[in-house]
Design an enzyme around this catalytic site. Structure first.
Site, PDB file in Angstrom:
ATOM      1  N   LYS A 162       1.324  -0.862   0.233  1.00 26.12           N
ATOM      2  CA  LYS A 162       0.087  -0.163   0.108  1.00 26.12           C
ATOM      3  C   LYS A 162       1.065   1.178  -0.136  1.00 26.12           C
ATOM      4  CE  LYS A 162      -3.759  -1.545   2.516  1.00 26.12           C
ATOM      5  NZ  LYS A 162      -4.979  -1.357   1.510  1.00 26.12           N
ATOM      6  N   ARG A 190     -10.786 -11.643   1.607  1.00 24.40           N
ATOM      7  CA  ARG A 190     -11.002 -12.892   1.080  1.00 24.40           C
ATOM      8  C   ARG A 190     -10.728 -13.700   1.424  1.00 24.40           C
ATOM      9  NH1 ARG A 190     -11.203  -8.871  -4.030  1.00 24.40           N
ATOM     10  NH2 ARG A 190     -11.687  -7.222  -2.095  1.00 24.40           N
TER      11      ARG A 190
HETATM   12  N1  BES Z   1      -8.318  -3.510   4.316  1.00 25.33           N
HETATM   13  C1  BES Z   1      -8.406  -3.861   3.011  1.00 25.33           C
HETATM   14  C2  BES Z   1      -9.643  -2.503   3.235  1.00 25.33           C
HETATM   15  C3  BES Z   1      -9.517  -0.701   3.818  1.00 25.33           C
HETATM   16  C4  BES Z   1      -9.230   0.015   2.671  1.00 25.33           C
HETATM   17  C5  BES Z   1     -10.601  -0.953   4.742  1.00 25.33           C
HETATM   18  C6  BES Z   1      -9.360   1.324   3.177  1.00 25.33           C
HETATM   19  C7  BES Z   1     -10.604   0.402   5.253  1.00 25.33           C
HETATM   20  C8  BES Z   1     -10.015   1.378   4.643  1.00 25.33           C
HETATM   21  C9  BES Z   1      -8.556  -4.369   2.139  1.00 25.33           C
HETATM   22  O1  BES Z   1      -7.503  -5.116   2.702  1.00 25.33           O
HETATM   23  C10 BES Z   1      -7.686  -4.237   0.649  1.00 25.33           C
HETATM   24  O2  BES Z   1      -6.996  -3.247   0.841  1.00 25.33           O
HETATM   25  N2  BES Z   1      -8.685  -4.108  -0.557  1.00 25.33           N
HETATM   26  C11 BES Z   1      -8.750  -3.702  -1.658  1.00 25.33           C
HETATM   27  C12 BES Z   1      -8.663  -4.692  -2.612  1.00 25.33           C
HETATM   28  C13 BES Z   1      -8.276  -4.321  -3.876  1.00 25.33           C
HETATM   29  C14 BES Z   1      -6.638  -4.560  -3.862  1.00 25.33           C
HETATM   30  C15 BES Z   1      -9.066  -5.538  -5.141  1.00 25.33           C
HETATM   31  C16 BES Z   1      -9.354  -1.869  -1.970  1.00 25.33           C
HETATM   32  O3  BES Z   1     -10.371  -2.009  -1.433  1.00 25.33           O
HETATM   33  O4  BES Z   1      -8.102  -1.351  -2.047  1.00 25.33           O
HETATM   34 MN    MN Z   2      -5.333  -5.377   1.587  1.00 22.31          MN
END
Ligand code: BES
Ligand code: MN
Ligand code: ZN
Length: 492
Positions: A271, A345
């Protein structure tokens, strides 16, 4: 956790009751009547004058305060309750929360509410007031040298019948469980990694009377849980799966499943750095499940409930799972990992398929799963993706009763092609379109025929500063109340 606040029903005339802060609600733009009118008279018209000068109009959660110059209460807090037609139990809970936050900001040791006469029976009023007061009083104890002590220890509710103390007890149980979830959320990932979160569940099981089983990495391997193992493989802290069992009775079982990523760096699909510290909150789904188990056991709700936490830390390293990897989940289905940051997931695929394998009647899973859920609903609601209309409608009813908003998104068969893979049964990270829905649908691939609801709390699990939250960006403990209400509805 802050010092315990004792909420209780008290007898006495409001204006003769000894307290630091006497709290009284006033509706927007109404005539001063009842206790507000009496207060105004006793204070020689200062409240009426303040309204006349537009210092206060009763707008939602507006605060006005004055010293009493020698009356039984040291000072008075007049709280705006907003429009009378819009005021219900959920609003009363929030108003109570506002009052304890304000009292703490003023270093008060005690407060007493002139309980407003509203719709709902006395038990429900007592419950939401106890919840609100305790949630409002929550603050994480920071890791500072200087010990942090909250002053507020007494909250009296005036004008409620003594029989409503059952409602207070219910509110106390639920809010205490919810505040524990918030404490866990606030703990950074070097002080709450998978083994420690599993340990916490064990301790809570002992204290509250439910059974706790912990799968370590050896057991996970033996069970064929490659997905959870994959997500955790980059971290020096190995993953865990926690199975909690509460036998409330009857012959049906609800499974509650939670995402427990103690830190989500994104892994190899790292990230961006800005705001990454918030990803310590990525375990709040499993926190909500633990909190619900505690509350359900304390309340002796007559339903069997199994709580499952899928716990791992998502880190990049030489041992981390990588884009292109294929992992096989507990039920035999395979996932192509196209983005290691879509780890929730993947971890949950093992957890929900294990729940289905236990032969439960319903699976309700919650997770901070997609940024897309925040794009759709902001921080105002939880997004639901459900395979079963009956279960979905019970979740909506429960969330309404709990004052925790849930909004259902559709499952259209056309979305399925978005997560199709050429090398495995599915891929974990489709594109941006319908991102919250495809995430829920992917998890639903692992529940077999069990009625399933997925609740994405990415937007609702923590918030910017708000009425029930004295810390900026604090965890809310959302879904604990909804899960309690849901379990109760499933016994009917
Ligand atoms: N934990 C995150 C989702 C999240 C992001 C929750 C910001 C709260 C605030 C999750 O694991 C994630 O990184 N999801 C990605 C999925 C994508 C790579 C398909 C997302 O939402 O960008
Ligand atoms: Mn994630
Ligand atoms: Zn995550």
């Amino acid at each position: 956790m802050s010092q315990a606040l004792n909420v209780h029903i008290a007898e006495g005339t409001p204006f003769e009751y000894q307290t630091d802060v006497l709290v009284l609600g006033v509706f927007e733009d109404g005539e001063l009547d009842g206790p507000a009118k009496e207060l105004d008279t006793r204070l020689k018209g200062v409240l009426g004058a303040a309204i006349g000068r537009h210092e206060f109009s009763g707008k939602w959660l507006e605060v006005w305060s004055t010293y009493t110059a020698g009356a039984a209460a040291h000072r008075v807090l007049v709280l705006g309750l907003g429009k009378k037609e819009q005021f219900g139990l959920a609003e009363l809970r929030q108003a109570a929360g506002q009052s304890s936050q304000w009292a703490i900001s003023q270093h008060a040791k005690s407060l007493a509410w002139v309980t407003p006469a509203i719709v709902g029976n006395a038990d429900q009023v007592a419950e939401v007031m106890a919840e609100g007061l305790l949630l409002g009083a929550w603050a994480f104890t920071p890791y500072t040298q200087e010990p942090h002590v909250d002053s507020l220890t007494e909250a009296s509710l005036l004008g409620l019948p003594a029989e409503a103390k059952g409602g207070i007890e219910r509110g106390r149980i639920i809010a205490t469980a919810q505040n524990l979830v918030r404490d866990l959320g606030q703990r950074p990932s070097n002080k709450l990694y998978p083994e420690l979160l599993a340990e916490e569940a064990r301790r809570q099981g002992q204290d509250h009377g439910f059974e706790v089983e912990v799968f370590d990495e050896g057991k996970l391997k033996e069970l064929g849980m490659e997905a959870l193992l994959g997500v955790g493989s980059g971290s020096i802290y190995p993953p865990r799966m926690v199975i909690m069992r509460y036998q409330g009775g009857g012959n049906r079982t609800l499974a509650l499943v939670g995402k427990g990523i103690t830190f989500d760096s994104g892994g190899i699909s790292l990230k961006p750095g800005l705001g990454m510290e918030e990803m310590k909150y990525d375990m709040l789904g499993s926190g909500a499940v633990l909190g619900a188990m505690i509350a359900l056991a304390d309340m002796k709700v007559p339903l069997n409930v199994v709580g499952i936490m899928a716990i791992a830390q998502n880190m990049p390293s030489g041992s981390a799972y990588k884009p292109g990897d294929v992992v096989k989940a507990f039920n035999g289905k395979t996932i192509e990992v196209t983005n290691t940051d879509a780890e929730g997931r993947v971890a949950l695929s093992d957890a929900v398929s294990y729940a289905a394998h236990l032969g439960v009647n319903w699976i309700v899973e919650t997770s901070t799963l997609t940024g897309a859920a925040i794009t759709v609903l902001g921080h105002e609601a939880t997004a639901m993706v459900a395979t079963d209309d009956g279960l979905a409608s019970l979740v909506l009813q429960a969330s309404e009763a709990a004052g925790e908003r849930v909004w259902r998104l559709p499952i259209y068969p056309e979305y399925k092609k978005l997560y199709k893979s050429d090398v495995a049964d599915m891929k974990n990270a489709p594109g941006r379109e319908a991102g919250t829905i495809t995430a829920g649908m992917i998890i639903a691939e692992f529940v077999g025929n069990v009625p399933f609801a997925h609740l994405d709390i990415a937007g609702s699990a923590w918030t910017p500063a708000g009425p029930l939250n004295r810390t900026k960006n604090g965890p809310t403990g959302v879904m604990v109340r909804t899960f309690v209400e849901l379990a109760e509805r499933l016994t009917r």
